[in-house]
Design an enzyme around this catalytic site. Structure first.
Site, PDB file in Angstrom:
ATOM      1  N   SER A 181       0.819  -1.218   0.000  1.00 13.74           N
ATOM      2  CA  SER A 181       0.000   0.000   0.000  1.00 13.74           C
ATOM      3  C   SER A 181       0.853   1.267   0.000  1.00 13.74           C
ATOM      4  O   SER A 181       0.327   2.360  -0.208  1.00 13.74           O
ATOM      5  CB  SER A 181      -0.939   0.001   1.211  1.00 13.74           C
ATOM      6  OG  SER A 181      -0.187  -0.140   2.400  1.00 13.74           O
ATOM      7  N   HIS A 182       2.157   1.148   0.243  1.00  6.50           N
ATOM      8  CA  HIS A 182       3.009   2.347   0.265  1.00  6.50           C
ATOM      9  C   HIS A 182       4.225   2.211  -0.644  1.00  6.50           C
ATOM     10  O   HIS A 182       5.179   2.965  -0.521  1.00  6.50           O
ATOM     11  CB  HIS A 182       3.417   2.682   1.700  1.00  6.50           C
ATOM     12  CG  HIS A 182       2.239   3.137   2.509  1.00  6.50           C
ATOM     13  ND1 HIS A 182       1.373   2.241   3.089  1.00  6.50           N
ATOM     14  CD2 HIS A 182       1.756   4.361   2.771  1.00  6.50           C
ATOM     15  CE1 HIS A 182       0.411   2.913   3.691  1.00  6.50           C
ATOM     16  NE2 HIS A 182       0.620   4.200   3.523  1.00  6.50           N
TER      17      HIS A 182
ATOM     18  N   ARG B  24       1.928   4.103  -4.639  1.00  9.87           N
ATOM     19  CA  ARG B  24       1.900   5.538  -4.334  1.00  9.87           C
ATOM     20  C   ARG B  24       2.509   6.395  -5.447  1.00  9.87           C
ATOM     21  O   ARG B  24       2.356   7.624  -5.429  1.00  9.87           O
ATOM     22  CB  ARG B  24       2.676   5.814  -3.043  1.00  9.87           C
ATOM     23  CG  ARG B  24       2.037   5.220  -1.810  1.00  9.87           C
ATOM     24  CD  ARG B  24       0.734   5.891  -1.501  1.00  9.87           C
ATOM     25  NE  ARG B  24       0.110   5.360  -0.302  1.00  9.87           N
ATOM     26  CZ  ARG B  24      -1.098   5.713   0.128  1.00  9.87           C
ATOM     27  NH1 ARG B  24      -1.797   6.592  -0.529  1.00  9.87           N
ATOM     28  NH2 ARG B  24      -1.603   5.187   1.216  1.00  9.87           N
TER      29      ARG B  24
ATOM     30  N   LEU C 118       6.191   4.858   7.452  1.00  7.24           N
ATOM     31  CA  LEU C 118       7.087   5.634   8.324  1.00  7.24           C
ATOM     32  C   LEU C 118       8.341   4.898   8.785  1.00  7.24           C
ATOM     33  O   LEU C 118       9.292   5.538   9.224  1.00  7.24           O
ATOM     34  CB  LEU C 118       6.328   6.095   9.585  1.00  7.24           C
ATOM     35  CG  LEU C 118       5.105   6.974   9.387  1.00  7.24           C
ATOM     36  CD1 LEU C 118       4.708   7.582  10.728  1.00  7.24           C
ATOM     37  CD2 LEU C 118       5.367   8.056   8.391  1.00  7.24           C
TER      38      LEU C 118
ATOM     39  N   ARG D  55      -5.527   3.997   5.027  1.00  2.99           N
ATOM     40  CA  ARG D  55      -6.342   4.346   3.858  1.00  2.99           C
ATOM     41  C   ARG D  55      -5.904   3.568   2.605  1.00  2.99           C
ATOM     42  O   ARG D  55      -6.726   3.147   1.805  1.00  2.99           O
ATOM     43  CB  ARG D  55      -6.269   5.853   3.609  1.00  2.99           C
ATOM     44  CG  ARG D  55      -7.389   6.342   2.686  1.00  2.99           C
ATOM     45  CD  ARG D  55      -7.590   7.827   2.782  1.00  2.99           C
ATOM     46  NE  ARG D  55      -8.730   8.249   1.994  1.00  2.99           N
ATOM     47  CZ  ARG D  55      -9.990   8.259   2.409  1.00  2.99           C
ATOM     48  NH1 ARG D  55     -10.282   7.863   3.633  1.00  2.99           N
ATOM     49  NH2 ARG D  55     -10.972   8.666   1.618  1.00  2.99           N
TER      50      ARG D  55
ATOM     51  N   GLU E  76      -4.825   0.625   2.510  1.00  4.91           N
ATOM     52  CA  GLU E  76      -5.394  -0.728   2.576  1.00  4.91           C
ATOM     53  C   GLU E  76      -6.854  -0.703   2.107  1.00  4.91           C
ATOM     54  O   GLU E  76      -7.315  -1.627   1.433  1.00  4.91           O
ATOM     55  CB  GLU E  76      -5.328  -1.282   4.008  1.00  4.91           C
ATOM     56  CG  GLU E  76      -3.927  -1.449   4.569  1.00  4.91           C
ATOM     57  CD  GLU E  76      -3.109  -2.521   3.846  1.00  4.91           C
ATOM     58  OE1 GLU E  76      -3.690  -3.304   3.088  1.00  4.91           O
ATOM     59  OE2 GLU E  76      -1.876  -2.540   4.038  1.00  4.91           O
TER      60      GLU E  76
ATOM     61  N   LEU F  92       7.595 -10.009  17.438  1.00  2.00           N
ATOM     62  CA  LEU F  92       7.910  -8.583  17.521  1.00  2.00           C
ATOM     63  C   LEU F  92       7.307  -7.864  16.330  1.00  2.00           C
ATOM     64  O   LEU F  92       7.335  -8.386  15.204  1.00  2.00           O
ATOM     65  CB  LEU F  92       9.425  -8.371  17.494  1.00  2.00           C
ATOM     66  CG  LEU F  92      10.183  -8.762  18.754  1.00  2.00           C
ATOM     67  CD1 LEU F  92      11.684  -8.591  18.526  1.00  2.00           C
ATOM     68  CD2 LEU F  92       9.730  -7.908  19.937  1.00  2.00           C
ATOM     69  N   PRO F  93       6.811  -6.627  16.534  1.00  2.00           N
ATOM     70  CA  PRO F  93       6.395  -5.825  15.396  1.00  2.00           C
ATOM     71  C   PRO F  93       7.583  -5.663  14.453  1.00  2.00           C
ATOM     72  O   PRO F  93       8.715  -5.473  14.904  1.00  2.00           O
ATOM     73  CB  PRO F  93       6.023  -4.470  16.016  1.00  2.00           C
ATOM     74  CG  PRO F  93       5.934  -4.690  17.480  1.00  2.00           C
ATOM     75  CD  PRO F  93       6.721  -5.904  17.812  1.00  2.00           C
TER      76      PRO F  93
ATOM     77  N   ARG G 201       7.541  -9.468  10.415  1.00  2.00           N
ATOM     78  CA  ARG G 201       6.983  -9.857   9.106  1.00  2.00           C
ATOM     79  C   ARG G 201       7.684  -9.070   7.993  1.00  2.00           C
ATOM     80  O   ARG G 201       8.094  -9.623   6.974  1.00  2.00           O
ATOM     81  CB  ARG G 201       5.466  -9.569   9.095  1.00  2.00           C
ATOM     82  CG  ARG G 201       4.746  -9.912   7.806  1.00  2.00           C
ATOM     83  CD  ARG G 201       3.401  -9.188   7.729  1.00  2.00           C
ATOM     84  NE  ARG G 201       3.584  -7.736   7.802  1.00  2.00           N
ATOM     85  CZ  ARG G 201       3.805  -6.954   6.755  1.00  2.00           C
ATOM     86  NH1 ARG G 201       3.875  -7.464   5.547  1.00  2.00           N
ATOM     87  NH2 ARG G 201       3.976  -5.647   6.918  1.00  2.00           N
TER      88      ARG G 201
END
Ligand code: NDP
Length: 336
Positions: free
Chosen positions: A45-46, A50, A122, A185, A187, A302-303, A306
């Protein structure tokens, strides 16, 4: 049938597309790199998704494709950047040099950015700070799409924040990077494009009623995650960005938006801290103990794990790009 391309090809396509649209070399390089890092980490999505929006913002005059950001040494611990309407990756890259220098010399520093067109992920913004050993936060607002908890009118942006923590032994930093809306957004746009439903709680239709139809939500309002708690985070992000930078709040960005499908004029802020100055040299080992306990518990992860797994895979395999998007990108890059 999606197209399979290498990361170098992704970067080259994006760079050529920006150059063809009249974007200066510095903005084109930084933004193409940002897009490629999103693709490498599996954040569709980014990534290239974009690119047409960024170029639309150049064509409409929202972005200034020749702008060089102004970086002001505002105080011993403060950096104030005016992006002068450049594509955001350049204002971030330019300001981050002074932010890191100040953090290294005095232990902490803060940076604000205004007049910068951001609708990217980010984690690439804070990862270079964590790679230098700093704990780092960043906050970004967007034009308003999200109603506050209890409301039905868009007031906040989707307002993501990211937090990065360095790790010892050459490990990639732990980074979480999340919107304060229930769903990003991008997504919702992809779900609408691909005919999928949005998750329950993602937003309200134009009639103010809850719906899982992503097209209805895109025309109505999104909702914050977690009710009033996410709403408070979205409010904080507005204050940390539009407030501290002296730029636009989400609703002001929206009022000035040209409707070109690209990023609005938005704001960002950073806080960087040298953890060893506070916690001493034991910081990395102490942090690993915490991570180890988390990872030992069932399916907890952990974040960012993936993303990092995707990064390891795409480094060798390259990426795939949905065929309609690939045709658009090739056309923008002059390779149709
Ligand atoms: P997600 O909800 O997909 O993920 C949020 C974070 O949670 C990620 O760090 C993710 O790590 C982590 N995570 C997900 N599942 C788990 C799990 N089971 N256990 C532990 N951690 C987990 O992100 P969002 O949809 O909220 O945001 C997507 C992107 O959109 C972000 O990059 C954000 O910056 C961007 N965005 C940009 C905007 C702009 O205007 N610039 C506006 C809004 C969003 P992992 O990636 O490893 O899954």
């Amino acid at each position: 049938m999606p197209a399979a391309i290498s990361l170098d090809e992704c970067r080259a396509l994006a760079f050529d597309a920006f150059s063809r649209a009249g974007v200066c070399r510095a903005q084109a390089e930084e933004t193409a790199d940002h897009i490629t890092r999103a693709e490498a980490d599996g954040c569709k999505s980014h990534g290239l998704f974009r690119l047409p929006g960024f170029i639309a913002s150049v064509r409409s005059g929202s972005a200034d494709p020749q702008a060089e950001p102004e970086v002001v040494d505002a105080a011993p611990g403060l950096v104030a950047v005016d992006g002068r309407r450049c594509l955001a990756p350049l204002s971030i890259a330019r300001g981050r040099v002074l932010l890191a220098e100040k953090t290294r010399s005095q232990g902490t520093a803060c940076m604000t950015i205004r007049n910068s067109l951001n609708f990217s992920a980010l984690w690439p913004d804070v990862e270079p700070l964590a790679e230098q050993g700093f704990v780092a936060f960043t906050f970004v607002n967007s034009q308003s799409f999200v109603a506050p908890a209890g409301g039905t009118t868009a007031l906040f942006g989707t307002n993501p924040m990211a937090f990065a923590c360095p790790r010892g032994d050459g490990r990639a930093p732990m980074i979480f990077d999340q919107a304060s809306s229930a769903t990003a957004r991008g997504e919702l746009q992809i779900a609408a494009r691909d005919g999928h439903e949005a998750p329950p709680g993602a937003g309200l239709g134009p009639d103010g009623k809850p719906t899982t139809d992503p097209s209805e939500i895109l025309q109505g309002v999104q909702l914050p995650f977690g009710g009033y708690k996410g709403s408070a985070i979205a409010l904080m992000v507005e204050l940390m960005t539009g407030g501290l930078s002296g730029g636009c709040f989400g609703y002001e960005s929206k009022a000035a938006y040209k409707g070109d499908g690209g990023p609005a004029n938005t704001c960002q802020s950073f806080i960087a801290i040298d953890p060893v100055r506070l916690a001493g040299p034991g910081f990395p080992a102490h942090v690993e103990e915490l991570f180890g306990r988390l990872l030992a518990d069932g399916d907890a992860r952990l974040p960012g794990d993936r993303r990092l797994a995707n990064r390891a895979r795409t480094a060798g395999e390259g990426i795939t790009v949905e065929d309609t998007l690939y045709a658009t990108v090739r056309e923008l890059a002059g390779r149709a």
